[in-house]
Each structure stands twice: as C-alpha cells, then as structure tokens.
Design a protein around this motif. Structure first.
Motif, PDB file in Angstrom:
ATOM      1  N   ARG A  55       0.820  -1.212   0.000  1.00  0.00           N
ATOM      2  CA  ARG A  55       0.000   0.000   0.000  1.00  0.00           C
ATOM      3  C   ARG A  55       0.855   1.263   0.000  1.00  0.00           C
ATOM      4  NH1 ARG A  55      -5.364  -0.324   1.130  1.00  0.00           N
ATOM      5  NH2 ARG A  55      -5.339   1.599   2.304  1.00  0.00           N
ATOM      6  N   LEU A  60      -1.268   4.372  -1.168  1.00  0.00           N
ATOM      7  CA  LEU A  60      -2.485   4.358  -0.352  1.00  0.00           C
ATOM      8  C   LEU A  60      -2.157   4.559   1.130  1.00  0.00           C
ATOM      9  CD1 LEU A  60      -4.164   1.407  -2.251  1.00  0.00           C
ATOM     10  CD2 LEU A  60      -4.785   3.821  -2.422  1.00  0.00           C
ATOM     11  N   PRO A  80      -1.671   8.477  -5.040  1.00  0.00           N
ATOM     12  CA  PRO A  80      -1.791   7.237  -5.820  1.00  0.00           C
ATOM     13  C   PRO A  80      -2.007   7.513  -7.310  1.00  0.00           C
ATOM     14  CG  PRO A  80      -3.200   7.138  -3.884  1.00  0.00           C
ATOM     15  CD  PRO A  80      -2.562   8.489  -3.885  1.00  0.00           C
ATOM     16  N   TYR A  81      -2.810   8.568  -7.618  1.00  0.00           N
ATOM     17  CA  TYR A  81      -3.125   8.827  -9.018  1.00  0.00           C
ATOM     18  C   TYR A  81      -1.988   9.499  -9.784  1.00  0.00           C
ATOM     19  CZ  TYR A  81      -4.519  13.324  -6.949  1.00  0.00           C
ATOM     20  OH  TYR A  81      -4.546  14.502  -6.253  1.00  0.00           O
ATOM     21  N   ARG A  83       1.130   8.187  -9.519  1.00  0.00           N
ATOM     22  CA  ARG A  83       2.211   7.198  -9.615  1.00  0.00           C
ATOM     23  C   ARG A  83       2.018   6.268 -10.811  1.00  0.00           C
ATOM     24  NH1 ARG A  83       3.861   5.458  -3.580  1.00  0.00           N
ATOM     25  NH2 ARG A  83       3.460   7.478  -2.636  1.00  0.00           N
ATOM     26  N   PRO A  84       3.112   5.877 -11.425  1.00  0.00           N
ATOM     27  CA  PRO A  84       3.016   4.915 -12.535  1.00  0.00           C
ATOM     28  C   PRO A  84       2.894   3.492 -11.988  1.00  0.00           C
ATOM     29  CG  PRO A  84       5.288   5.539 -12.231  1.00  0.00           C
ATOM     30  CD  PRO A  84       4.506   6.318 -11.211  1.00  0.00           C
ATOM     31  N   VAL A  85       1.964   3.321 -11.067  1.00  0.00           N
ATOM     32  CA  VAL A  85       1.810   2.060 -10.358  1.00  0.00           C
ATOM     33  C   VAL A  85       0.340   1.682 -10.397  1.00  0.00           C
ATOM     34  CG1 VAL A  85       1.960   0.977  -8.083  1.00  0.00           C
ATOM     35  CG2 VAL A  85       3.718   2.608  -8.784  1.00  0.00           C
ATOM     36  N   ASN A  86       0.028   0.436 -10.706  1.00  0.00           N
ATOM     37  CA  ASN A  86      -1.359  -0.007 -10.630  1.00  0.00           C
ATOM     38  C   ASN A  86      -1.469  -1.254  -9.773  1.00  0.00           C
ATOM     39  OD1 ASN A  86      -1.486   1.287 -13.781  1.00  0.00           O
ATOM     40  ND2 ASN A  86      -3.030   1.871 -12.287  1.00  0.00           N
ATOM     41  N   THR A  87      -2.652  -1.420  -9.210  1.00  0.00           N
ATOM     42  CA  THR A  87      -2.841  -2.483  -8.224  1.00  0.00           C
ATOM     43  C   THR A  87      -3.962  -3.422  -8.637  1.00  0.00           C
ATOM     44  OG1 THR A  87      -2.219  -0.862  -6.549  1.00  0.00           O
ATOM     45  CG2 THR A  87      -3.196  -2.919  -5.759  1.00  0.00           C
ATOM     46  N   PHE A  89      -6.437  -5.512  -6.679  1.00  0.00           N
ATOM     47  CA  PHE A  89      -6.831  -5.590  -5.280  1.00  0.00           C
ATOM     48  C   PHE A  89      -7.274  -6.993  -4.901  1.00  0.00           C
ATOM     49  CE2 PHE A  89      -6.885  -1.154  -6.204  1.00  0.00           C
ATOM     50  CZ  PHE A  89      -6.531  -0.541  -5.012  1.00  0.00           C
ATOM     51  N   ALA A  93     -12.103  -5.249  -6.350  1.00  0.00           N
ATOM     52  CA  ALA A  93     -12.554  -3.853  -6.312  1.00  0.00           C
ATOM     53  C   ALA A  93     -12.917  -3.324  -7.689  1.00  0.00           C
ATOM     54  CB  ALA A  93     -11.489  -2.952  -5.650  1.00  0.00           C
TER      55      ALA A  93
ATOM     56  N   ASP B 193     -17.739  -0.140  -1.121  1.00  0.00           N
ATOM     57  CA  ASP B 193     -16.490  -0.745  -0.682  1.00  0.00           C
ATOM     58  C   ASP B 193     -15.372   0.291  -0.847  1.00  0.00           C
ATOM     59  OD1 ASP B 193     -14.167  -2.137  -0.327  1.00  0.00           O
ATOM     60  OD2 ASP B 193     -14.677  -3.759  -1.719  1.00  0.00           O
ATOM     61  N   ARG B 195     -12.453   0.055  -1.068  1.00  0.00           N
ATOM     62  CA  ARG B 195     -11.407  -0.355  -2.016  1.00  0.00           C
ATOM     63  C   ARG B 195     -11.722   0.041  -3.447  1.00  0.00           C
ATOM     64  NH1 ARG B 195      -9.949  -5.899   0.924  1.00  0.00           N
ATOM     65  NH2 ARG B 195     -12.104  -5.570   1.504  1.00  0.00           N
ATOM     66  N   THR B 196     -13.030   0.202  -3.778  1.00  0.00           N
ATOM     67  CA  THR B 196     -13.330   0.680  -5.131  1.00  0.00           C
ATOM     68  C   THR B 196     -12.857   2.128  -5.266  1.00  0.00           C
ATOM     69  OG1 THR B 196     -15.567   1.260  -4.470  1.00  0.00           O
ATOM     70  CG2 THR B 196     -15.307  -0.829  -5.597  1.00  0.00           C
ATOM     71  N   GLU B 198     -10.275   3.376  -3.600  1.00  0.00           N
ATOM     72  CA  GLU B 198      -8.817   3.261  -3.707  1.00  0.00           C
ATOM     73  C   GLU B 198      -8.429   2.848  -5.124  1.00  0.00           C
ATOM     74  OE1 GLU B 198      -7.426   0.569  -0.706  1.00  0.00           O
ATOM     75  OE2 GLU B 198      -7.535   2.083   0.866  1.00  0.00           O
ATOM     76  N   ALA B 199      -9.211   1.933  -5.695  1.00  0.00           N
ATOM     77  CA  ALA B 199      -8.929   1.478  -7.056  1.00  0.00           C
ATOM     78  C   ALA B 199      -9.025   2.653  -8.028  1.00  0.00           C
ATOM     79  CB  ALA B 199      -9.888   0.364  -7.460  1.00  0.00           C
ATOM     80  N   ASN B 201      -8.560   5.814  -7.337  1.00  0.00           N
ATOM     81  CA  ASN B 201      -7.364   6.620  -7.075  1.00  0.00           C
ATOM     82  C   ASN B 201      -6.150   6.018  -7.752  1.00  0.00           C
ATOM     83  OD1 ASN B 201      -6.448   8.614  -4.474  1.00  0.00           O
ATOM     84  ND2 ASN B 201      -8.592   8.430  -5.036  1.00  0.00           N
ATOM     85  N   ASP B 202      -6.053   4.711  -7.638  1.00  0.00           N
ATOM     86  CA  ASP B 202      -4.932   3.975  -8.210  1.00  0.00           C
ATOM     87  C   ASP B 202      -4.943   4.080  -9.731  1.00  0.00           C
ATOM     88  OD1 ASP B 202      -2.764   1.964  -7.678  1.00  0.00           O
ATOM     89  OD2 ASP B 202      -4.023   0.768  -9.009  1.00  0.00           O
ATOM     90  N   LEU B 203      -6.145   4.216 -10.305  1.00  0.00           N
ATOM     91  CA  LEU B 203      -6.274   4.291 -11.768  1.00  0.00           C
ATOM     92  C   LEU B 203      -6.340   5.746 -12.226  1.00  0.00           C
ATOM     93  CD1 LEU B 203      -8.724   1.300 -12.121  1.00  0.00           C
ATOM     94  CD2 LEU B 203      -6.444   1.400 -13.114  1.00  0.00           C
ATOM     95  N   TYR B 204      -5.544   6.581 -11.618  1.00  0.00           N
ATOM     96  CA  TYR B 204      -5.270   7.953 -12.070  1.00  0.00           C
ATOM     97  C   TYR B 204      -6.421   8.935 -11.903  1.00  0.00           C
ATOM     98  CZ  TYR B 204      -1.876   4.915 -14.233  1.00  0.00           C
ATOM     99  OH  TYR B 204      -0.957   3.939 -14.427  1.00  0.00           O
ATOM    100  N   ALA B 205      -7.438   8.591 -11.058  1.00  0.00           N
ATOM    101  CA  ALA B 205      -8.513   9.551 -10.812  1.00  0.00           C
ATOM    102  C   ALA B 205      -8.227  10.256  -9.488  1.00  0.00           C
ATOM    103  CB  ALA B 205      -9.859   8.842 -10.752  1.00  0.00           C
TER     104      ALA B 205
END
Lengths: 378, 297
Positions: A55, A60, A80-81, A83-87, A89, A93, B193, B195-196, B198-199, B201-205
C-alpha cells in the motif's frame, strides 16, 4: 492528470521505510530493491507488514519514515493517481456500476489516452475474455473478475504492477491455473510484478525473487530455490515448506565442515551452509532429503539412530512418516513411493540418514518453532 | 432482477411444502391495508364525483358521477398545485445539498462517532413535527437570532422579515424532511467498498474525479430513495405552509385541508387529493425510469 507512461521506469527502491500505526510498527526499517522486469513476491503470514508495504508503494499509505523511488523519481509522497503504479486488489474492487469495458477503460480515460477502444480490446483478448465486455462485474465468476482486475491494471502499462493476494478468493484448481497464467502474462507484457501473498507455494511457483517478511522485517530474500535449500532463519525454514530443526552443539570444525553433536549423536554441517556464530546450533534438514531405513541396514552420511515410527500417511507420490527420536522430538520424513523403502508401520524402530551437504545450520538462539504455527487465512 | 426471481422461485419451492404459511404471514398486513387504505380510497373516489344535494344542508352530497368536478377543482387550485411542486422541488434540492456532505462524512470520516452522529440525525423525531415547525417560527422571527444577525450584516434590509414567507416555508420543509434524505444516502454510501475508491485513485482519478465517476454513481440508489422520501411528503405537506407561510404561499395540502374542514366541500377536496396522488405517481415513475438505478438497488 497524471502522466503515467512517460514517468521514468526503473528499479523500485525502498530505503529505510518504516510505517507505524500508533504504537504498532507494521513495517520496520525496510530496505529493498526490486529490479525492473522481475516477478517479485512478498511472502509472509497475515500481519507481517507485506500488505502495508504494498500500500505504501501504491501510495495508499504514506511511510512514517523512509523513501520510495522508481528509477530516479522519488514517489514517497506522491498521490496514488500520480504514480506509474497499478494495483490488483485482493477482492478485485471492480466498479460495480460500470461495464467490464468501462472498468478496463477507466485508467486510460483518466489519462486521456487516444486509442482506448483498441487497447481495451487488446487487453481483454490477452486475458481471454473479449466476449464479456458489455457485462457488469456482478455477472462474472470469481476467476473472470480476477482477470478483469488484472486487465484493468495492466492496460495502463504501469512501471510497477502490484498484486495484493490476487488469487486468495479462488478455489485451489482455479488458483493453480491462474498462477500459470499470471506468470505467462508477466512474461508477455514484461512489467515488474510485485506480488503479496501468504501462500508459499504460490510465491514459489511464480516469483523470480521472494522476500519472506515477518513482523515488519524481511527475514530473507532470494530465489525460491535459494530460500528453500538454504534458509537463513528458523522462520524461513518453517514457513517455506517444512523443516526438521534439531538442537545441537558444535564440537569440532575443520576448513569446510563442522561436526555437531545432537543428543549424543554426531552429524556434519558444511561451513558454507552454517549460519550459527557460536557453538549452539540448530541443525536443519528438509523431510524429503532424509532416507528412512531399518536400524540394521547399511547407511552413510549423517545418521541419526534410535527413531520409532509414530505415524505413517500415504499421500500418493510419497509416504510421510513421523519419527519419534530418543530425545522426544518428532521428525518428518517424506519418502518417494518408488519401491526403494520397505513399508514401515507405527512402532517400527528406524534410522534416519541423509547426504551431509543437504544439512543447513541455523543460529542456536533461534526458536525451533518460529514460522511453523502461523495462522494462515483462507 | 435475476436475484429477485431466484428468491421468488425459492419461495415457490417452500409454498409447495409449507402451503399456507406465506399467506398467513401476509394476512394481517393485507387486512390492514384493505381496511385502512383500499376502502378509504374507494370511498374517496366516490366522493370526488358527488354534487351537493339540492336544497340540502351544508355537507350533504349525492353521487352524480360529475367528473367535471376534477376540471373545476384543478382550475381553482392551479397556483397552489404549481407552488406545491415548486416548493417541494426546492426543499428536495436543498435537503440533498445539505444531506449529501453530511451522509458522506458520517459514512466515511466519522470513525467512532458514527453512531452518535446517526442518533443526532434521527433525534428531531423525538419531538413532535408540529412543535419543531412552530420552533422555526421563533428562530426566523423578530426575536430570533437569525434576523438581527442578517440585518447587522446588511444581508437583509432593516424592514425585511423572514417569517410568513416562501423562504420560511421551504426552509421549514427542508429541515423537517432532512432525516429522510440523510438516512438513505448514508445507507448507500456506507455500502460502497472503500477499495473501489482506492482502485479509482490507483487508476489515475483524483479526489474530484473519483467522486464524479465512482462515489456519486454508486450512491445513486440513496439519492433516488432520499429525494423520493423528501419530495413525496413535501409535495403534499400543509403544516409548514400553514405555520410558516402567508396567504400567498398556500400549497395544495392547505387547499385540501380547508376544503374538507372549513368549507366542507368534500367532492373538490377528494378530487384534488386524487390529482395530487396521480401527479406524484407520474413524476416519480418518470424519475425512477430516468435515473436508471434498477440494477444498483
């Protein structure tokens, strides 16, 4: 909007990273380099800090102390948005309100990529689910959702793909199949995969390099074979497969091996495989390396006599024996069912022997049971 | 839908075995609804087409099936109809604007205060609806703290008052129906959830995009439920207009009230009630269809 693709790629470097939640230290002074393009596994029991580490890499969580770099770029405090990193889950998710197509396209759209349709179709083909594009996530099976979660992440071609127990929710058969597919996809797309798992078999099947974590620290890092054949701590010896660890004392040493006395019997340990610094030592040997024989049969190498078979279980390819030694310790022995060993019954007296180079020596101050009684979820 | 069908099929499986149990369970509710909803509605429908008895006393009516009652009633109460829907819409939008951040904070940011905050949302129900509305008269009155404060900040003129105005009516309705908006919103936000998010955020939003593309769409069932639970009673409400309004802010509920109890014009009151019901039903149907939340509920 984050510009992921043009950010520098390169090795992931964690330098002296610590993460505390109140009094609890989840990750403790962790330094780690993950080479670009590798399939790296963080393996450990639940609560060992592996998910927290992941995380922090994803952004995160923010490290309490320390820095995280990808190549030359410091990403420690980036969102997180950015970074050139994807997760991928743990529970996937996926966005329940979006179609599979839109789920996969999500990251591409946020980054303003031009050929969304083309890329989504390509990645859906890669995970072999192009026919499900118009469905909603709830209409998919667990295995299909898992692949979509993977597709949604890799379509962005991140510098780093993080997988948080991605196969935990799948049944055993599907998990085995997905392990092979994940490995294949990693080779195909050539991205760096960082995989978090508590399943040692999963880590060994897929990863080039495994870091075994325990209580916020890395116990040992290396290739699956290195970790298995030459564990450096009792935790690793017990957590990765099974080990027999017997307490002993070094009585003499020459240039390449030490002789250890264990409960009145003598065995040899190669110096190169001995981690013990003092006299007190734990002699380690994997169950499948041991040959079991009747007491009067000829044998050589390291030999321990006086065992009594206390349990026999036939598991197809092998037979697993539990042998009680005179000092009341149970040792595990796995014998191939190749007709080479006589059939033994509980109560039979036996001797155990093995080739000395298979022996490994651990520091005598270690707990014999470390890592063997860890609760494993799922 | 598929889930519902499977539930129904499974229920069917049980009926074959346990025969009458489901009907027995339904019976008290059905009896209640029949006695206190279906029968009065039929009675009301009958009343709506009656005409006064020639030469009879006030309040004596006879059934003549005069459907023109509806047209007459509508023509008389047109401004009140319009006002009802306008005020109800305004109160609903205001309640949504106030409730969404509140529900969001309770669902995602309240930590251990979550239950306390939820109790506070429901707390107004412990006192009477009527009393709370009268209290607003005090709050917005000359002796309250709002008017002097606004006057001293020159937001309102020295002679402007806030009571007996459309503003007071809409404010009162917003306040009274706020919990009905907050609770469904909270329920649907709480179900998301994390985590959705977080997902996303993780996907550039970033935060705003995540809200627009993930949080808000996923909270739509709560938005729809909350707006309906606010709009429907607000459109038929007459207490707020009666206590906080003036003769120019009367709503359809006030007209029905006065036709029934003051003028004793039962047919017109009944016809207005039916038209209100029909209008709400049509609007709600269109709204649910267009919001497209079927598969999220």
């Amino acid at each position: 909007m984050a510009d992921a693709s043009s950010s520098s790629h390169g090795d992931l470097k964690l330098t002296r990273v610590t993460k505390s939640f109140g009094d609890f230290t989840a990750v403790d002074d962790l330094t780690l380099t993950i080479p670009e393009g590798s399939f790296f596994a963080l393996l450990g029991p639940s609560g060992c800090g592996k998910t927290t580490t992941l995380r922090m890499i994803a952004g995160l969580e923010e490290p309490t102390v320390g820095s995280i770099y990808i190549g030359e770029t410091d990403i420690t405090t980036k969102k997180p948005y950015q970074r050139p990193v994807n997760t991928v889950f743990q529970n996937y998710a996926l966005f329940p309100h979006l179609s599979i197509y839109e789920n996969v396209a999500f990251g591409l759209r946020r980054r303003g990529v031009k050929d969304v349709k083309e890329q989504v179709e390509k990645v859906l083909k890669l995970v072999e689910l192009p026919h499900l594009a118009e469905r909603k996530p709830t209409q998919l099976s667990g295995g299909q959702q898992q692949r979509i979660a993977l597709a949604r992440a890799i379509v962005n071609r991140p510098a780093l793909l993080l997988l948080d127990e991605p196969l935990g929710a799948l049944d055993l058969k599907l998990r085995r199949q997905m392990q092979i597919e994940l490995k294949w996809i990693q080779t195909e797309v050539g991205l760096t995969f960082v995989h978090v798992t508590h399943d040692q078999e999963e880590a060994m099947t897929m990863a080039d390099t495994i870091a075994v974590m325990n209580e916020g620290r890395i116990e040992q890092m290396g290739s699956p074979a290195e970790l298995y054949e030459s564990p450096e701590t009792a935790f690793v010896a017990n957590f990765l497969g099974q080990s027999n660890l017997i307490r002993g004392e070094v009585v003499s040493s020459d240039s390449d091996q030490s002789v250890v006395e264990v409960h009145g019997q003598k065995v040899a340990v190669l110096k190169s495989r001995n981690r013990a610094t003092g006299k007190s030592i734990l002699v380690g040997i994997r169950p499948e390396k041991i040959r079991i024989s009747l007491p009067d049969d000829p044998r050589n190498g390291n030999v321990l006599t006086g065992g009594i078979v206390s349990d026999v279980s036939f598991v197809g390819v092998s037979t697993q024996y539990v042998v009680e030694m005179p000092w009341k310790q149970d040792l595990m022995v796995f014998e191939q069912n190749d007709g080479g060993t006589p059939t033994l019954r509980p109560g039979d007296p036996v001797s155990l022997s093995w080739n000395p180079p298979f022996t490994f020596g651990l520091d005598g101050s270690e707990d014999v049971n470390a890592g063997s009684e860890v609760d494993e979820p799922a | 839908m598929a889930y519902l069908q499977s539930v129904v099929t499974r229920a069917g499986y049980f009926t074959s075995k346990k025969g009458r149990l489901p009907y027995l369970l339904l019976f008290p509710g059905m009896l209640w609804l029949f006695t206190f909803f279906v029968l009065p509605i039929i009675n009301l429908a009958g009343t709506s087409t009656q005409t006064p008895v020639a030469g009879g006393e006030t309040g004596q009516y006879v059934q003549t099936f005069r459907f023109a009652n509806y047209i007459d009633a509508f023509n008389q109460a047109r401004p009140q109809f319009a006002r009802s829907f306008l005020y109800a819409t305004l109160a609903t939008l205001l309640a949504l604007a106030i409730s969404y951040p509140l529900a969001y904070a309770i669902a995602f940011r309240s930590g251990r205060f979550k239950n306390i905050l939820l109790v506070l949302v429901v707390a107004p129900f412990f006192t009477s609806f009527l009393l709370r509305t009268v209290a607003w008269k005090q709050i917005l009155g000359e002796q309250g703290f709002v008017v002097p404060a606004l006057r001293s900040m020159h937001i309102i003129g020295q002679n402007t008052s806030l009571t007996a105005s459309a503003l007071a009516v809409v404010t009162g309705m917003t306040y009274n129906f706020l919990p009905f908006m907050t609770l469904p919103l909270y329920a649907s936000l709480e179900r998301i959830d994390p985590r959705t998010l977080e997902a996303s955020n993780d996907l550039y939003a970033n935060g705003i995009t995540t809200f627009r593309k993930v949080t808000f769409p996923l909270s739509m069932p709560g938005v729809v439920a909350g707006t309906l639970l606010t709009f429907i009673p607000a459109a038929g409400d007459y207490v707020n207009a009666a206590i906080l309004g003036n003769p120019n802010t009367t709503m359809i509920g006030n007209v029905i009230d006065s036709r029934f109890f003051n003028i004793v014009d039962y047919p017109t009151a009944a016809a207005l009630s039916f038209m209100l019901m029909a209008a709400i039903l049509i609007l709600v149907t269109i709204y649910i269809r267009r919001s497209g939340t079927d598969e999220l509920v």
